[in-house]
Design an enzyme around this catalytic site. Structure first.
Site, mmCIF file in Angstrom:
data_model
loop_
_atom_site.group_PDB
_atom_site.id
_atom_site.type_symbol
_atom_site.label_atom_id
_atom_site.label_comp_id
_atom_site.label_asym_id
_atom_site.label_seq_id
_atom_site.Cartn_x
_atom_site.Cartn_y
_atom_site.Cartn_z
ATOM 1 N N CYS A 114 51.634 -45.716 -24.745
ATOM 2 C CA CYS A 114 51.210 -44.409 -24.211
ATOM 3 C C CYS A 114 50.899 -44.458 -22.714
ATOM 4 O O CYS A 114 50.800 -43.419 -22.068
ATOM 5 C CB CYS A 114 49.986 -43.895 -24.955
ATOM 6 S SG CYS A 114 50.215 -43.824 -26.732
ATOM 7 N N HIS A 258 46.334 -38.539 -20.679
ATOM 8 C CA HIS A 258 47.140 -38.794 -21.877
ATOM 9 C C HIS A 258 46.550 -37.960 -23.015
ATOM 10 O O HIS A 258 45.341 -37.848 -23.163
ATOM 11 C CB HIS A 258 47.095 -40.278 -22.223
ATOM 12 C CG HIS A 258 47.671 -40.593 -23.562
ATOM 13 N ND1 HIS A 258 48.898 -40.112 -23.959
ATOM 14 C CD2 HIS A 258 47.181 -41.309 -24.609
ATOM 15 C CE1 HIS A 258 49.142 -40.537 -25.191
ATOM 16 N NE2 HIS A 258 48.117 -41.258 -25.611
ATOM 17 N N ASN A 288 50.330 -36.295 -29.896
ATOM 18 C CA ASN A 288 50.437 -37.465 -29.015
ATOM 19 C C ASN A 288 51.905 -37.872 -28.897
ATOM 20 O O ASN A 288 52.492 -38.368 -29.851
ATOM 21 C CB ASN A 288 49.588 -38.599 -29.606
ATOM 22 C CG ASN A 288 49.600 -39.853 -28.762
ATOM 23 O OD1 ASN A 288 50.401 -39.988 -27.835
ATOM 24 N ND2 ASN A 288 48.723 -40.782 -29.095
#
Ligand code: UT7
Length: 333
Positions: A114, A258, A288
């Protein structure tokens, strides 16, 4: 010659299919209320059976090129941050180069889960300031739906697919990338992972490689342990990047985090003493999307015309590894 890395094009792509919390609730023992309350997610995008990460990346990249008013022939390097490459090799970047119609410039992937885009921006910025490349296409692209276990409610509700991209250009003008900080602590590697399954294959063994030996196991995560470390490390890293570049919280106009969990986003905004209106939020609609999440969040605000020249953007991410980091940018587009 003092070169600075400027953002001159921004793009994003989300696959058409939307999977709502309600629909997911018919597949695993979960509910819209649980997912909303614990994560802020209401839906996620899922790529089509005939799409791959490179397709999402190519669409986002083309939008960024159009936005910059240039073509792929004006690019001299292409980097894809991804956890879900089309293949083990060649790199997804080389496939994207081909799909965009480009040729004869370097293309490579980077893997920091990520945090891939934040890592990529730091890497490319250093190379561009040194004069190595004039224009770089940086993409974060993921097909997380391909590596989650759709029977595991602990993880399958959390992820989505998509891609975000930027065209970066080295110029002598002031502005653009201010700088970055990156971290990794591999002692946490077991808390968030997806293993390769190569066991069974060795010299002399007669295994059917495609059936018995190869494959990727689904994402496994100790969610609440990841959560605790993420909140702490993100709060540290935003302070660290500001201190390194002699700036303070009040200098930051936009927080581009994020997008893993709305509760983590809010904790970082609180630490930064920022209004939630100054923070990009896409986790509700995208879930996500791993390395695509930061550029997609940036693209979301950019498309609404939110950024003004001279404003300061703080990008941050936390990932499996654990790998985390932050970038500071003075908007100059
Ligand atoms: O992108 C990389 C970084 N990733 C992250 O930062 C993710 C960080 N972690 C999180 O966002 C949160 O920890 C989660 C959203 C994954 C989980 O939220 P939580 O508040 O930490 O819940 P929990 O894991 O402590 O689970 C609480 C309960 C458990 O039930 P019991 O044991 O208390 O009876 C789980 O089994 O919630 C249950 N649960 C669910 N219930 C309904 C877990 N997933 C679900 C679900 N639906 N989908």
């Amino acid at each position: 010659m003092n070169l600075n890395t400027h953002i001159v094009g921004v793009g994003g792509y989300l696959p058409e299919r939307i999977l709502s919390n309600e629909e997911l609730s018919t597949m695993v023992d979960t509910s819209d209320a649980w997912i909303r309350e614990r994560t802020g997610i209401t839906q996620r995008h899922i790529l089509a059976e005939d799409q791959q990460t490179s397709d999402l990346a190519t669409a986002a990249a083309q939008q960024a090129l159009d936005d910059a008013g240039i073509s792929v022939h004006d690019i001299d390097a292409l980097v894809v941050a991804t956890t879900t490459p089309d293949m083990i090799f060649p790199s997804t970047a080389s496939i994207v180069q081909y799909k965009l119609g480009g040729k004869d410039f370097p293309a490579w992937d980077i893997q920091a889960v990520c945090s891939g885009f934040v890592y990529g921006l730091a890497q490319v910025d250093g190379m561009m300031r040194s004069g190595m490349f004039k224009r770089v296409l940086l993409i974060g692209a993921e097909s997380m739906s391909r590596i989650v276990d759709w029977t595991d409610r602990n993880t399958c509700v959390l992820f989505g697919d998509g891609a975000g991209a930027m065209v970066l250009e080295a110029k002598e003008e002031q502005g653009g990338m201010i700088g970055s900080v990156l971290h990794c602590d591999g002692s946490y590697r077991h808390l968030l992972m997806a293993e390769h399954k190569y066991e069974g294959n060795a010299p002399g063994k007669k295994v059917d490689f495609r059936v018995d030996a190869a494959g990727v196991a689904a994402v496994e995560m100790k969610g609440n342990e990841v959560f605790r470390v993420a909140v702490t490390k993100l709060s540290e890293v935003v302070g660290e990047v500001l201190e390194k570049y002699e700036m303070s919280k009040v200098d930051v106009d936009w927080l581009i985090p994020h997008q893993a969990n709305i509760r983590i986003l809010k904790a970082t905004a609180k630490k930064m003493q920022m209004d939630e209106e100054q923070m990009a939020v896409t986790v509700d609609k995208h879930a996500n999307t791993s390395s695509a999440s930061v550029p997609l969040a940036l693209n979301h605000l950019y498309r609404q015309g939110k950024f003004e020249s001279g404003q300061v953007l703080l990008l941050e991410a936390f990932a499996g590894g654990f790998a985390w980091g932050a970038n500071l940018i003075r908007w100059s587009k």
